[in-house]
Design a protein around this motif. Structure first.
Motif, PDB file in Angstrom:
ATOM      1  N   ARG A 288       0.824  -1.212   0.000  1.00  0.00           N
ATOM      2  CA  ARG A 288       0.000   0.000   0.000  1.00  0.00           C
ATOM      3  C   ARG A 288       0.859   1.263   0.000  1.00  0.00           C
ATOM      4  NH1 ARG A 288      -3.234  -0.153   5.602  1.00  0.00           N
ATOM      5  NH2 ARG A 288      -2.855  -2.377   5.714  1.00  0.00           N
ATOM      6  N   ASP A 289       0.346   2.275  -0.688  1.00  0.00           N
ATOM      7  CA  ASP A 289       0.952   3.628  -0.669  1.00  0.00           C
ATOM      8  C   ASP A 289       2.451   3.602  -0.903  1.00  0.00           C
ATOM      9  OD1 ASP A 289      -1.570   4.498   0.117  1.00  0.00           O
ATOM     10  OD2 ASP A 289      -1.087   4.267   2.241  1.00  0.00           O
ATOM     11  N   CYS A 290       2.904   2.801  -1.812  1.00  0.00           N
ATOM     12  CA  CYS A 290       4.348   2.667  -2.005  1.00  0.00           C
ATOM     13  C   CYS A 290       4.856   3.740  -2.975  1.00  0.00           C
ATOM     14  CB  CYS A 290       4.688   1.267  -2.516  1.00  0.00           C
ATOM     15  SG  CYS A 290       6.437   1.051  -2.792  1.00  0.00           S
ATOM     16  N   ALA A 291       5.624   4.679  -2.426  1.00  0.00           N
ATOM     17  CA  ALA A 291       6.248   5.731  -3.238  1.00  0.00           C
ATOM     18  C   ALA A 291       7.751   5.488  -3.184  1.00  0.00           C
ATOM     19  CB  ALA A 291       5.924   7.096  -2.674  1.00  0.00           C
ATOM     20  N   LEU A 292       8.308   5.186  -4.324  1.00  0.00           N
ATOM     21  CA  LEU A 292       9.686   4.698  -4.333  1.00  0.00           C
ATOM     22  C   LEU A 292      10.407   5.212  -5.574  1.00  0.00           C
ATOM     23  CD1 LEU A 292      11.690   2.509  -3.267  1.00  0.00           C
ATOM     24  CD2 LEU A 292      10.467   0.865  -4.690  1.00  0.00           C
ATOM     25  N   THR A 293      11.658   5.591  -5.382  1.00  0.00           N
ATOM     26  CA  THR A 293      12.499   5.947  -6.527  1.00  0.00           C
ATOM     27  C   THR A 293      13.821   5.195  -6.370  1.00  0.00           C
ATOM     28  OG1 THR A 293      11.558   8.154  -6.543  1.00  0.00           O
ATOM     29  CG2 THR A 293      13.544   7.845  -7.827  1.00  0.00           C
ATOM     30  N   VAL A 294      14.226   4.499  -7.415  1.00  0.00           N
ATOM     31  CA  VAL A 294      15.523   3.815  -7.401  1.00  0.00           C
ATOM     32  C   VAL A 294      16.364   4.393  -8.529  1.00  0.00           C
ATOM     33  CG1 VAL A 294      16.726   1.605  -7.631  1.00  0.00           C
ATOM     34  CG2 VAL A 294      14.506   1.693  -6.480  1.00  0.00           C
ATOM     35  N   GLU A 295      17.509   4.928  -8.148  1.00  0.00           N
ATOM     36  CA  GLU A 295      18.399   5.556  -9.129  1.00  0.00           C
ATOM     37  C   GLU A 295      19.277   4.498  -9.792  1.00  0.00           C
ATOM     38  OE1 GLU A 295      18.217   8.641  -9.863  1.00  0.00           O
ATOM     39  OE2 GLU A 295      16.995   9.376  -8.171  1.00  0.00           O
ATOM     40  N   PRO A 296      19.714   4.760 -11.034  1.00  0.00           N
ATOM     41  CA  PRO A 296      20.670   3.845 -11.665  1.00  0.00           C
ATOM     42  C   PRO A 296      21.943   3.763 -10.824  1.00  0.00           C
ATOM     43  CG  PRO A 296      20.066   5.646 -13.163  1.00  0.00           C
ATOM     44  CD  PRO A 296      19.419   5.939 -11.866  1.00  0.00           C
ATOM     45  N   GLY A 297      22.580   2.608 -10.835  1.00  0.00           N
ATOM     46  CA  GLY A 297      23.842   2.447 -10.112  1.00  0.00           C
ATOM     47  C   GLY A 297      23.660   2.132  -8.641  1.00  0.00           C
TER      48      GLY A 297
END
Ligand SMILES: Nc1ncnc2c1ncn2[C@@H]1O[C@H](COP(=O)(O)OP(=O)(O)OP(=O)(O)O)[C@@H](O)[C@H]1O
Length: 291
Positions: free
Chosen positions: A25-34
């Protein structure tokens, strides 16, 4: 935009329900390269659900998910995503050599023998998959993912059930791929001690919610492990007590909120990742029991 500038994962309000169960639920996620992200949490916390949604193997009930700059394609992973299922499926009757040939055939234009070779170099190439040990099968399964030179790896429990040496080899191959190519990796795992030196970020899920999303070093430095006499305190109001365990006349307390001044009778140390995650797992467990 170059590959290095494209965010590997971006989700907003992402959720998945199964009837009354909110798996995520409500998953706000950012994964950067590297970056290498450790995805952890208790059994049933939603790790496989999140990876399945990012791999396009499941459909969200709410919210959005993008991988490598585009919405997650329905029905299967983006061609530049390397997904490893928890079951590590392999063709049992194929030899190692035939399995690698299949990997090459399924990834036209992307396959790189050298990437796969890191993990399968020492395997008996004429042996059938069904005759390999579970550690050998795990190395072959991860080698198939790496051979496809993914820009994003989504690995569900790649270390589960493996001996320490194989866990180290698998992690080393994944982190080398990330370092050499600028790819990103998200690894669901309970092997916390192994992750501390390999993952630059920790994502901890608690019953479908993101409870921790932090740089690994920041996570450790903002926590303090305190040992002192029961019934007294050494921390200030600015700290949050994550877990407090009294044993006889002493207590061990994990607090969040940065440095703590020297207090007579108290020992203060920076915890390891295992100590931090275990404390969060135990308190999540206690909360679940209280319901
Ligand atoms: N197909 C499904 N139908 C009903 N409930 C499901 C389904 N898939 C997952 N769930 C529920 O969603 C929740 C999250 O499951 P998920 O497999 O994502 O957890 P996990 O963190 O990967 O667990 P583990 O560490 O045990 O692999 C659990 O409560 C699970 O029972």
């Amino acid at each position: 935009m170059t590959t290095a500038e494209i965010v590997a994962v971006r989700t907003s309000g992402l959720g998945r329900r199964h009837g009354r169960t909110r798996a995520l639920r409500d998953c706000a996620l950012t994964v950067e390269p590297g970056s290498v992200v450790a995805l952890t949490g208790a059994p049933g916390a939603g790790k496989s659900t999140l990876l399945g949604l990012l791999a396009g193997l499941d459909v969200p009930s709410e919210g959005t998910a993008e991988v490598l700059g585009a919405p997650v394609p329905a029905g299967g992973p983006h061609p530049a995503v390397g997904y490893l299922d928890q079951a590590r499926p392999l063709p049992a009757s194929f030899t190692v050599h035939e399995t690698l040939r299949l990997g090459r055939a399924l990834n036209p234009g992307r396959w790189d023998d050298d990437r796969a070779a890191d993990l399968v170099g020492a395997l008996p190439h004429g042996s059938r998959v069904q005759a390999l040990s579970s550690g050998q099968r795990a190395m072959l399964a991860v080698a198939l993912v790496l051979g496809s030179t993914p820009d994003l790896l989504l690995l569900d429990e790649p270390l589960a059930g493996l001996d320490p040496l194989t866990r180290r080899r698998v992690l080393a191959a994944v982190t080398a791929h990330v370092a050499n190519t600028g790819a990103a990796a998200v690894l669901a795992s309970h092997e916390i001690e192994d992750l501390q030196n390999s993952c630059d970020r920790v994502l901890f899920l608690d019953r479908g919610r993101v409870l921790i999303d932090s740089d690994t070093d920041d996570l450790l430095t903002e926590h303090r492990l305190l040992d002192g006499p029961a019934g007294s305190t050494a921390w200030s109001d600015g700290h949050t007590v994550v877990e407090q365990r009294v044993h006889g006349r002493n207590q061990t307390v994990l607090v969040r909120g940065g440095p703590i001044g020297a207090t007579p009778g108290w020992r203060t140390s920076t915890p390891g990742l295992l100590e931090v995650i275990t404390a969060y797992l135990r308190t999540a467990d206690d909360r679940a029991e209280d319901r």
